[in-house]
Design a protein around this motif. Structure first.
Motif, PDB file in Angstrom:
ATOM      1  N   LEU A  25       0.498  -0.679  -0.349  1.00  0.00           N
ATOM      2  CA  LEU A  25       0.375  -0.357   0.229  1.00  0.00           C
ATOM      3  C   LEU A  25       1.320   1.233  -0.397  1.00  0.00           C
ATOM      4  O   LEU A  25       0.146   2.238  -0.320  1.00  0.00           O
ATOM      5  N   LEU A  26       2.315   1.021   0.606  1.00  0.00           N
ATOM      6  CA  LEU A  26       2.880   2.641   0.708  1.00  0.00           C
ATOM      7  C   LEU A  26       3.204   2.516  -0.435  1.00  0.00           C
ATOM      8  O   LEU A  26       3.415   3.701  -0.851  1.00  0.00           O
ATOM      9  N   THR A  27       4.260   1.512  -1.930  1.00  0.00           N
ATOM     10  CA  THR A  27       4.721   1.386  -2.761  1.00  0.00           C
ATOM     11  C   THR A  27       3.385   1.563  -3.862  1.00  0.00           C
ATOM     12  O   THR A  27       3.883   2.084  -4.907  1.00  0.00           O
ATOM     13  N   GLY A  28       2.739   0.838  -3.637  1.00  0.00           N
ATOM     14  CA  GLY A  28       1.795   0.417  -5.188  1.00  0.00           C
ATOM     15  C   GLY A  28       2.818  -0.169  -6.014  1.00  0.00           C
ATOM     16  O   GLY A  28       1.902  -1.422  -7.126  1.00  0.00           O
ATOM     17  N   ASP A  29       3.173  -1.674  -5.660  1.00  0.00           N
ATOM     18  CA  ASP A  29       3.997  -1.848  -5.976  1.00  0.00           C
ATOM     19  C   ASP A  29       4.338  -3.541  -5.367  1.00  0.00           C
ATOM     20  O   ASP A  29       5.378  -3.808  -4.438  1.00  0.00           O
ATOM     21  N   HIS A  30       4.279  -4.528  -6.026  1.00  0.00           N
ATOM     22  CA  HIS A  30       4.860  -5.760  -5.292  1.00  0.00           C
ATOM     23  C   HIS A  30       6.084  -6.288  -5.314  1.00  0.00           C
ATOM     24  O   HIS A  30       6.754  -6.304  -4.007  1.00  0.00           O
ATOM     25  N   LEU A  81       4.734   4.233  -9.493  1.00  0.00           N
ATOM     26  CA  LEU A  81       3.938   4.245  -8.698  1.00  0.00           C
ATOM     27  C   LEU A  81       2.542   3.516  -8.998  1.00  0.00           C
ATOM     28  O   LEU A  81       1.649   3.835  -7.998  1.00  0.00           O
ATOM     29  N   VAL A  82       2.135   3.369 -10.642  1.00  0.00           N
ATOM     30  CA  VAL A  82       1.307   2.508 -10.686  1.00  0.00           C
ATOM     31  C   VAL A  82       1.073   1.276  -9.729  1.00  0.00           C
ATOM     32  O   VAL A  82       1.834   0.397 -10.196  1.00  0.00           O
ATOM     33  N   PHE A  83      -0.712   0.898  -9.464  1.00  0.00           N
ATOM     34  CA  PHE A  83      -0.652  -0.188  -8.602  1.00  0.00           C
ATOM     35  C   PHE A  83      -0.654  -1.869  -9.704  1.00  0.00           C
ATOM     36  O   PHE A  83      -1.069  -1.413 -10.670  1.00  0.00           O
ATOM     37  N   ASP A  84      -0.642  -2.267  -8.890  1.00  0.00           N
ATOM     38  CA  ASP A  84      -1.178  -3.237 -10.269  1.00  0.00           C
ATOM     39  C   ASP A  84      -2.323  -3.696 -10.469  1.00  0.00           C
ATOM     40  O   ASP A  84      -2.833  -4.743  -9.768  1.00  0.00           O
ATOM     41  N   ARG A  85      -2.710  -4.034 -11.616  1.00  0.00           N
ATOM     42  CA  ARG A  85      -4.073  -3.779 -11.552  1.00  0.00           C
ATOM     43  C   ARG A  85      -4.424  -5.415 -11.566  1.00  0.00           C
ATOM     44  O   ARG A  85      -5.870  -5.781 -11.737  1.00  0.00           O
ATOM     45  N   GLU A  86      -3.368  -5.946 -12.015  1.00  0.00           N
ATOM     46  CA  GLU A  86      -3.762  -7.489 -12.360  1.00  0.00           C
ATOM     47  C   GLU A  86      -4.025  -8.627 -10.730  1.00  0.00           C
ATOM     48  O   GLU A  86      -3.856 -10.024 -10.441  1.00  0.00           O
ATOM     49  N   ALA A  87      -3.688  -7.905  -9.418  1.00  0.00           N
ATOM     50  CA  ALA A  87      -3.458  -8.007  -8.164  1.00  0.00           C
ATOM     51  C   ALA A  87      -4.843  -9.179  -8.398  1.00  0.00           C
ATOM     52  O   ALA A  87      -5.935  -8.639  -9.022  1.00  0.00           O
ATOM     53  N   PRO A  88      -5.303  -9.722  -7.384  1.00  0.00           N
ATOM     54  CA  PRO A  88      -6.396 -10.792  -7.425  1.00  0.00           C
ATOM     55  C   PRO A  88      -7.403  -9.316  -6.665  1.00  0.00           C
ATOM     56  O   PRO A  88      -7.321  -8.380  -6.101  1.00  0.00           O
ATOM     57  N   ALA A  89      -8.255  -9.640  -7.424  1.00  0.00           N
ATOM     58  CA  ALA A  89      -9.811  -8.727  -7.084  1.00  0.00           C
ATOM     59  C   ALA A  89     -10.555  -8.406  -6.454  1.00  0.00           C
ATOM     60  O   ALA A  89     -10.887  -9.780  -5.532  1.00  0.00           O
ATOM     61  N   LEU A  99      -9.536   3.996  -5.875  1.00  0.00           N
ATOM     62  CA  LEU A  99      -8.489   4.066  -4.484  1.00  0.00           C
ATOM     63  C   LEU A  99      -6.967   3.878  -4.922  1.00  0.00           C
ATOM     64  O   LEU A  99      -5.993   4.692  -4.467  1.00  0.00           O
ATOM     65  N   ALA A 100      -6.609   3.346  -6.566  1.00  0.00           N
ATOM     66  CA  ALA A 100      -5.675   2.819  -6.430  1.00  0.00           C
ATOM     67  C   ALA A 100      -4.544   4.254  -7.184  1.00  0.00           C
ATOM     68  O   ALA A 100      -3.592   4.701  -6.995  1.00  0.00           O
ATOM     69  N   ASP A 101      -5.759   4.894  -8.125  1.00  0.00           N
ATOM     70  CA  ASP A 101      -5.088   5.978  -8.591  1.00  0.00           C
ATOM     71  C   ASP A 101      -5.423   7.304  -7.318  1.00  0.00           C
ATOM     72  O   ASP A 101      -4.307   8.215  -7.964  1.00  0.00           O
ATOM     73  N   ALA A 102      -6.312   7.307  -7.028  1.00  0.00           N
ATOM     74  CA  ALA A 102      -5.967   8.252  -5.759  1.00  0.00           C
ATOM     75  C   ALA A 102      -5.326   8.374  -4.586  1.00  0.00           C
ATOM     76  O   ALA A 102      -4.493   9.230  -4.277  1.00  0.00           O
ATOM     77  N   LEU A 103      -4.725   6.925  -4.657  1.00  0.00           N
ATOM     78  CA  LEU A 103      -3.639   7.311  -3.850  1.00  0.00           C
ATOM     79  C   LEU A 103      -2.342   7.156  -4.342  1.00  0.00           C
ATOM     80  O   LEU A 103      -1.282   8.233  -3.943  1.00  0.00           O
ATOM     81  N   ASP A 104      -1.790   7.467  -5.619  1.00  0.00           N
ATOM     82  CA  ASP A 104      -0.799   7.471  -6.703  1.00  0.00           C
ATOM     83  C   ASP A 104      -0.607   8.316  -6.645  1.00  0.00           C
ATOM     84  O   ASP A 104       0.753   9.159  -6.542  1.00  0.00           O
ATOM     85  N   GLN A 105      -1.706   9.564  -6.024  1.00  0.00           N
ATOM     86  CA  GLN A 105      -1.595  11.033  -6.491  1.00  0.00           C
ATOM     87  C   GLN A 105      -1.132  11.852  -5.348  1.00  0.00           C
ATOM     88  O   GLN A 105      -0.507  13.167  -4.940  1.00  0.00           O
ATOM     89  N   LEU A 106      -0.938  10.528  -3.831  1.00  0.00           N
ATOM     90  CA  LEU A 106      -0.471  11.348  -2.206  1.00  0.00           C
ATOM     91  C   LEU A 106       1.170  10.784  -2.862  1.00  0.00           C
ATOM     92  O   LEU A 106       2.034  10.806  -2.883  1.00  0.00           O
ATOM     93  N   THR A 107       1.578  12.594  -1.812  1.00  0.00           N
ATOM     94  CA  THR A 107       2.848  12.144  -1.384  1.00  0.00           C
ATOM     95  C   THR A 107       3.158  11.173  -0.233  1.00  0.00           C
ATOM     96  O   THR A 107       2.086  10.172   0.396  1.00  0.00           O
ATOM     97  N   THR A 108       4.480  10.657  -1.121  1.00  0.00           N
ATOM     98  CA  THR A 108       5.053   9.477   0.427  1.00  0.00           C
ATOM     99  C   THR A 108       4.185   9.341   2.003  1.00  0.00           C
ATOM    100  O   THR A 108       3.681   8.553   2.070  1.00  0.00           O
TER     101      THR A 108
END
Length: 164
Positions: A25-30, A81-89, A99-108
């Motif tokens: 959740l912090l990184t957006g990348d597995h 910072l793009v979330f893995d959109r292929e992660a388990p739905a 939510l993933a797109d919104a979190l991408d717009q926040l600072t660390t």
């Protein structure tokens, strides 16, 4: 296996997945999340005799610190910072992607506070302890993060609520 090794192995077995989720959740990348958790656990293993009574806080703080250091070193682009959109739905894919797109717009730091407050359900005091910052910094960062989310992702208004 010594008692310290057994204690560390038990900690990793019981808390490893939760730590991995927070790092993701912090990184957006597995892959980056796995690297952060492994680095934090390596440091925890080295210091186990000193931290064995409360290793969770130490490891979470290590994950956050390593993520901030990584960010400062790389000054990475938004595409990283793009979330893995292929992660388990999740049960609602649209909400998950929004939510993933919104979190991408926040600072660390904003992202870390939001994850700890809402996903981990920590109090302001607990989040401050995990991040090693003051409670007032958690409060102001939280307020700024919600303001940013309201401005940039108005479609989340039902999820965010009108008060912070």
């Amino acid at each position: 296996m010594t008692a310290d090794e057994a204690g560390f192995a038990e900690f990793v077995a019981t808390r490893g997945r939760a730590l991995q989720r927070v790092a993701f959740l912090l990184t957006g990348d597995h892959h980056t999340a796995e690297d952060l958790v492994q680095t934090a656990l390596l440091e925890a293993a080295r210091r186990w005799t000193r931290i064995h009574t409360s290793p969770e806080a130490y490891v979470r703080r290590s994950i956050f610190t390593a993520n901030v250091s990584r960010w400062r070193r790389k000054r990475f682009t938004e595409s990283e910072l793009v979330f893995d959109r292929e992660a388990p739905a999740a049960h609602d894919t649209d909400v998950r992607l929004t939510l993933a797109d919104a979190l991408d717009q926040l600072t660390t730091k904003q992202r870390a506070v939001i994850v700890l407050r809402y996903y981990e359900d920590l109090t302001e005091v607990q989040a401050a302890a995990v991040l090693g910052i003051s409670v007032s910094t958690v409060k102001s960062t939280h307020r700024h993060a919600l303001t940013r989310l309201r401005e940039r992702s108005p479609e989340l208004s039902e999820l965010i609520g009108r008060t912070s």
